[in-house]
Design a protein around this motif. Structure first.
Motif: not given
Length: 991
Positions: A49-50, A108-112, A93-96, A86-89
């Motif tokens: 989560s954020a 959007v989230e940054p991992g999208l 954290l990959n949602r619209v 390393v923070i793997d998003m």
């Protein structure tokens, strides 16, 4: 780890729900991206989560631990590797979060991943404007942080042009919301006493200083396609801006720090949410593929092409075309739209409202160009599927160019520069001349429309003398770029390959402002340090380098075509195409787990690290590598879909052979490898008893517990045939069949060899029976060899000595029976792939024999389609309307394609074929039968295949050539799939 770092990790594990990894395997996996560089991180964090990210930033500030937010790791300049956490998003954290189609924006989230985002936008007929070639694995956070663009930059500009607002964690862990501020709101924000207020005050003061404005306007590149340094020019009020921006995109007024985050490469904070503007999807598109004999002539023509108003002009050079021809998946695409063998292409695209309008635009371009020097052909492409083929070839360009079988690779360190299009030919010619004086060749490709041509010198980064050329070439290119009014970086960012020279390019005053910006946001230097400002030399931390050495491992397979086993592993350049999500088959275990360890890139990284000494020598046959290799399904998709043709299936067999030399071969592996002998005994009179026993719950539980085979709830054990195919074949009434090795065959027509594999011979015999019926109906005489195992099971289990012996027996059996001149038809794609793809590596001392067999080996589908095309196939089918949902086997898609299967099924009148983009079914031979893999096997199937089968009507034929695929469909969706032979046989007119 240092005590400070250990305290940080312990605290993060307590405060965050996300996983923290600091083991050597995980750190190695994140030590590379798609660039030249390798830097082992301090650890890897997978926030859920954020709030998890905020905890990491807050604790990093307290413990002074550097941080590196990361997306797909497709960065080409090295900004995605660092000695940091390393923070793997990408995993969570990959949602619209929200789409507002009326207002034309989305959150959007940054991992999208970009392509996933565009799929969600498609129903609204919207898309994100910038479209980098890495869009199938690059994330929105990464795109923004690099200020990426793409093929359509002349329409859509840069990511900064579409970033409306950004939520960002500042250095103390506080959350800031950056967006457009009115004059009153700006005044209010500056009164705040927190870090956000301080940053806004100081940035606003820096921007309104007249001396600073003069420096920004003077020293910022005046080519609109720029992304180097920090975007201070975008903070200037319109009335004070003295640099040009994209001519088609309006600039919004008001003070807005969000565009400053675009291109900041994670050096100013950590993005947790993005609000981006959207653009309408084009109504229709058309391509004019311009073919040239001379690349410089092509580049000189670009300004003239631009007057016709295209949406994109992309270049593919001679080397990329050559590589396409040599790579199976792309060769099929390439030959569908080119004429002859041109030296290079300019792919010119047009948008329009109708095909009539598009045809007029293409005709207009053709008339404008006339008989331009060097232009050999103009190939219009209006069909949408054909256009996809063209773009697939273009997007594969980078990886294909990196797949050169040599230590001299096309190296990225000047490839991101852009000059005004009218200077493009002069710039390329000057760089090429300088490099040739140094004894270095170059390749180039990409966005000719915007004056950005990715030039890559061929450098051997294992040699110090070659590495020494890199700064010299860079300095020469920089001088040319300044002289021609270009941008040092225009798409891929600064990173390690360009940051070191930013002061020399931008000048000390503008560079000084960049350093001031970094200090305002990150006074402790914890956010991705050493990028954009205060960088080390470009030749530090190279993935290879003069001290790189690979340990010698005596292989069992022949790797001479790659220059050795180590060179084959090194073919992985880190581009990360194996991390794609939306289409294709590679890499099924990554698609299901979202774990870098289970990508082709991850496995190659670990193998290379173990062989080169970056990991301890015992790691090569240790548990860490076993965990990574264990979930490789040996689908061969990487061999076709990886532009560098990394064959991880072959590597896994080689590695597993060595691993088992140390640890022993498990009983289960021996059973699977010897399944042909077991099946011969089990099929026939014993089958009813064995099948009954295999269905008992207690037996299934024992098989799972004692042998690790099957699953009591979801995966039944295979059933054996009461009448094996061979017995049925020999016992049919009225057939003149003697020894079983083809003295006369089943009729008086032309003889063909039907190779019936173990499962089609002893388990599910319907496909083989149907194949005989179809072939005989076509007037052919069917001959059976005495062998039914090509060695595929042994090969997949790393039992290479056994596989070699079996392969030798196959050659001997066909030759001894006098069948070495006949076509050999296969039902099972994985058995055919063994013969045409694996035997050469298994039997290097029998190359001629192997080549002779491979030339005659074919699938049933291809054999019948070829005869039909030659007018030599006479089959009568009953009328009717039939719908087919087709699933292609992984090896079939990777090595041969599914076109023949479509054409074969279409021979039956009234048939409609739909192939689902199903990826891998998840069974993969014995993989789906192994107890610990059952859950993952079904998870892979559930991604696309099984839902598509369930959604198909009950009257729809489910067709799949692979035995494993048919079993997965039965177990997972409750539908019985049929082999193409069975579909054809059912449609035959019987007399």
């Amino acid at each position: 780890m240092t005590e400070n770092l250990q305290e940080f990790v312990d605290a993060l594990k307590r405060q965050a729900r996300g996983e923290v990894r600091t083991d050597s395997i995980s750190r190695t996996l994140y030590s590379t991206d798609a660039s030249l560089y390798e830097v082992v991180p301090l650890g890897v964090f997978f926030p859920e989560s954020a709030e998890d990210v905020q905890a990491a930033v807050t604790l990093a500030h307290a413990h002074q631990v550097p941080l590196l937010p990361r997306g797909g790791g497709s960065s080409l300049a090295g900004q995605a590797v660092n000695e940091a956490l390393v923070i793997d998003m990408t995993r969570h954290l990959n949602r619209v979060l929200e789409i507002n189609p009326e207002a034309g924006w989305a959150r959007v989230e940054p991992g999208l991943v970009l392509d996933v985002f565009n799929e969600a936008l498609r129903p609204h007929r919207l898309q994100f404007g910038p479209d980098p070639a890495s869009g199938n694995r690059a994330t929105m956070g990464g795109l923004v942080s690099n200020n990426s663009t793409g093929s359509h930059s002349i329409l859509y500009g840069m990511a900064a042009d579409h970033l409306r607002q950004a939520r960002e964690l500042l250095d103390d862990g506080s959350l800031a919301q950056f967006g457009p501020l009115s004059t009153p709101e700006l005044a209010r924000r500056q009164q705040r006493s927190d870090r956000e207020g301080e940053i806004i005050r100081r940035l606003n003061a820096l921007i309104w200083d007249p001396a600073n404005q003069a420096v920004i306007n003077r020293d910022t590149p005046h080519h609109w396609r720029r992304c180097g340094g920090y975007n201070l020019d975008r903070l200037l009020p319109p009335e004070a801006a003295g640099v040009p921006f994209h001519p088609r995109l309006p600039r919004e007024g008001g003070f807005n720090l969000a565009p400053l985050m675009a291109g900041a490469e994670g050096t100013l904070g950590v993005l947790t949410e993005l609000e981006v503007g959207l653009v309408p999807s084009p109504q229709q598109t058309a391509l004019a593929v311009l073919q040239f004999a001379d690349p410089i002539a092509a580049l000189e023509l670009v300004p003239e092409i631009l007057t016709a108003g295209p949406s994109a002009v992309e270049m593919v050079d001679h080397l990329a075309l050559t590589m396409c021809r040599d790579q199976p998946a792309y060769s099929r695409l390439l030959h569908s739209f080119i004429q002859g063998e041109p030296n290079c292409l300019l792919i010119t695209e047009f948008y329009g409202e109708s095909e009539k309008e598009l045809r007029a635009k293409v005709d207009h371009l053709r008339q404008r160009l006339g008989r331009a020097p060097g232009l050999t052909a103009v190939v219009p492409v209006f069909d949408q599927r054909q256009q996809q083929n063209v773009w697939a070839v273009r997007k594969a360009g980078l990886g294909l160019l990196m797949s050169v079988r040599s230590d001299y690779k096309p190296v990225p360190f000047i490839e991101d520069s852009a000059v005004p299009p009218e200077h493009l030919a002069a710039y390329v010619s000057a760089v090429e001349s300088f490099c040739r004086e140094l004894g270095t060749e170059i390749i180039y490709y990409a966005h000719a429309s915007a004056g950005c041509l990715h030039i890559r010198p061929l450098i051997n980064t294992k040699l110090g003398s070659e590495i020494d050329k890199m700064p010299r070439i860079n300095a020469h290119a920089r001088a040319l770029i300044r002289q021609l009014g270009g941008a040092y970086s225009s798409e891929h960012g600064d990173g390690r390959s360009r940051s070191w020279a930013n002061e020399a390019f931008f000048g000390p005053e503008l560079y000084g402002l960049y350093r001031e910006v970094k200090g305002i946001f990150d006074p402790s230097g914890l956010f991705n340090p050493g990028n954009i400002v205060d960088a080390g030399p470009m030749t530090a931390h190279l993935r290879f380098g003069p001290n790189y050495r690979a340990r010698f491992v005596r292989p069992q397979l022949d790797w001479s075509v790659d220059g050795g086993f180590d060179r084959a592993i090194e073919m992985c350049n880190g581009a990360g195409v194996c991390r794609k999500e939306t289409a294709g088959t590679m890499c099924p275990s990554f698609m299901a787990t979202r774990d870098e360890m289970h990508s082709t890139r991850g496995r190659a990284n670990l193998l290379r690290a173990a062989l080169s000494g970056r990991l301890p020598v015992e790691a090569y046959t240790g548990d860490g590598l076993y965990e990574a290799m264990d979930l490789c399904l040996s689908c061969k998709a990487c061999k076709a879909e990886c532009p560098s043709s990394v064959d991880m299936a072959k590597m896994k067999s080689e590695w597993l052979n060595r691993y088992q030399e140390r640890h022993g071969i498990p009983l289960r592996s021996r059973l699977f490898a010897g399944i042909e002998g077991i099946s011969r005994l089990a099929a026939g009179p014993l089958a009813p008893v064995l099948n009954w026993g295999a269905g008992l719950p207690i037996v299934r539980q024992m098989a799972a517990a004692a042998l690790g085979i099957g699953d009591p709830e979801r995966r039944p054990l295979p059933r054996f045939a009461f009448t094996p195919f061979g017995r049925w074949f020999r016992g049919r009434r009225g057939r003149k069949w003697g020894t079983g090795i083809g003295d006369r065959g089943t009729g008086d027509g032309e003889r063909v060899v039907l190779f019936v594999d173990t499962f089609n011979a002893f388990n599910e015999t319907g496909a083989a029976r149907a194949a005989v019926e179809v072939l005989e109906a076509a007037g052919l005489s069917v001959v059976l060899p005495r062998v039914s195992d090509t060695g595929r099971p042994a090969l997949s289990k790393g039992m290479l000595r056994e596989a070699r012996q079996i392969a030798g027996r196959v050659l001997d059996a066909l030759e001894a029976a006098g069948l070495d001149g006949l076509p050999v038809i296969f039902l099972e794609p994985s058995e055919l792939s063994a013969v045409v793809d694996d035997y050469a590596a298994l039997l290097p001392d029998h190359r001629d024999r192997v080549a002779h067999l491979a030339a005659r080996a074919t699938s049933l589908e291809q054999f019948l389609v070829d005869r039909a095309a030659a007018g030599r196939l006479e089959l009568a089918f009953s009328p009717g309307k039939r719908e087919v949902l087709f699933h292609g086997h992984c090896h079939q898609k990777a090595l041969f394609g599914t076109r023949a299967a479509h054409d074969l099924l279409a021979l039956v009148p009234g048939t409609t074929v739909r192939e689902v983009d199903s990826g891998c079914c998840g069974m993969a031979g014995s993989f789906g039968y192994e107890t610990e893999h059952v859950v993952l096997s079904f998870r892979i199937g559930e991604r696309r295949l099984l839902p598509a089968v369930r959604a198909a009507g009950r009257e729809t034929w489910i067709v799949a050539a692979g035995v494993s695929c048919r079993q997965q469909i039965l177990d997972g969706a409750g539908r019985r799939a049929r082999h193409p032979a069975e579909f054809l046989a059912a449609a035959l007119v019987r007399t």
